[in-house]
Write a protein that holds these residues in place. Structure first.
Motif, short mmCIF file in Angstrom:
data_model
loop_
_atom_site.label_atom_id
_atom_site.label_comp_id
_atom_site.label_asym_id
_atom_site.label_seq_id
_atom_site.Cartn_x
_atom_site.Cartn_y
_atom_site.Cartn_z
N ASP A 68 -1.25 6.58 2.13
CA ASP A 68 -2.08 6.59 0.58
C ASP A 68 -1.44 7.32 -0.35
OD1 ASP A 68 -3.99 5.14 2.16
OD2 ASP A 68 -5.53 6.89 2.19
N SER A 69 -0.55 8.48 -0.03
CA SER A 69 0.15 9.18 -1.17
C SER A 69 1.33 8.06 -1.73
CB SER A 69 0.70 10.30 -0.74
OG SER A 69 1.52 11.11 -1.50
N VAL A 70 2.15 7.58 -0.83
CA VAL A 70 3.09 6.62 -1.15
C VAL A 70 2.53 5.34 -1.95
CG1 VAL A 70 4.90 5.09 -0.26
CG2 VAL A 70 4.46 7.17 0.78
N THR A 71 1.46 4.63 -1.62
CA THR A 71 1.05 3.80 -2.27
C THR A 71 0.49 4.21 -3.68
OG1 THR A 71 -1.27 3.80 -1.10
CG2 THR A 71 0.41 2.20 -0.31
N ALA A 72 -0.19 5.24 -3.80
CA ALA A 72 -0.58 5.92 -4.93
C ALA A 72 0.44 5.97 -5.97
CB ALA A 72 -1.38 6.81 -4.76
#
Length: 233
Positions: A68-72
């Protein structure tokens, strides 16, 4: 005469050591730099040291172990119209326990950072490079994961770097020649990971990474480099 296009580079684990040195070198070459760090305040502190040298970078929180951190992070950049042309997968750990003493959780965490972290960032940012017709991915690896040396590095670290090397080849085979994916062994570098006795500075360790990130040589992907020379996998 045509003006060279402006490039944007994103570097993971960039608040210190080799990652910060890569940020410094690329920014000095006129590249727009996205300095990412798992800990945002530390990332901002690192950016402040670059600002003191007259170099401006964008700071983003990015934890490569969290999908989720990468996609955010990718979504925030896309919302601002920022396309990543250069991806440097530098985030890493260095567990040193011998094989029969490695806890399973440590093995999982090490693979999550070195292998899955690069898997996540490549899936997030490389398709845009393909679409725009130019890209460079540089995976910071180690001869500790070289199969020709029977992966002599500390067990979890060596296995994870060998896996990262395999990922490098797989991703390079999946993209056109306009996008080049390579791995680098920076050598033994004086960082928190490498220790004070290491012979190379962070700037020296970053040199081949920066060189590949800016490479204009066509079709030069799928290689493993040290000191700007190809080395065996």
């Amino acid at each position: 005469m045509a003006t060279a296009p402006q490039r944007t580079a994103l570097i993971t684990g960039a608040n210190r050591g080799i990652g910060l040195a890569v940020c410094r070198q690329l920014a000095a070459q006129g590249v727009d730099v996205v300095l990412t760090a798992r800990d945002l305040p530390r990332g901002r502190q690192a950016a402040a040291t670059l600002a003191d040298a007259g170099l401006s970078v964008r700071v983003e929180r990015l934890d490569v172990t969290e999908a989720d951190s990468v996609t955010a992070c990718a979504a925030r950049l896309a919302d601002d119209g920022v396309g990543v042309d250069i991806l440097v997968n530098n985030a890493g750990t260095y567990p040193t326990a011998p094989f029969f003493s490695v806890p399973e959780e440590t093995m999982r965490q090490t693979l999550d950072v070195h292998l899955m972290g690069a898997f996540r960032t490549c899936q997030a940012f490389v398709p845009g490079m393909v679409e725009r017709g130019w890209g460079r991915v540089v995976n910071v690896s180690s001869t500790g994961g070289a199969m020709t040396r029977s992966t002599p590095g500390p067990a979890a670290y060596g296995i994870a770097k060998a896996a990262l090397n395999a990922l490098t080849l797989v991703v390079d085979a999946a993209v056109p020649p306009s996008v080049q994916v390579n791995a680098v062994c920076p050598g033994w570098v004086r960082t928190r990971m490498g220790g004070a006795q290491a012979p190379l500075s962070a700037e020296a360790g970053a040199d081949t990474v920066t060189w590949l990130a800016l490479s204009s040589e066509p079709g030069a992907g799928g290689g493993f480099y040290r000191e700007r020379r190809l080395i065996p996998w």
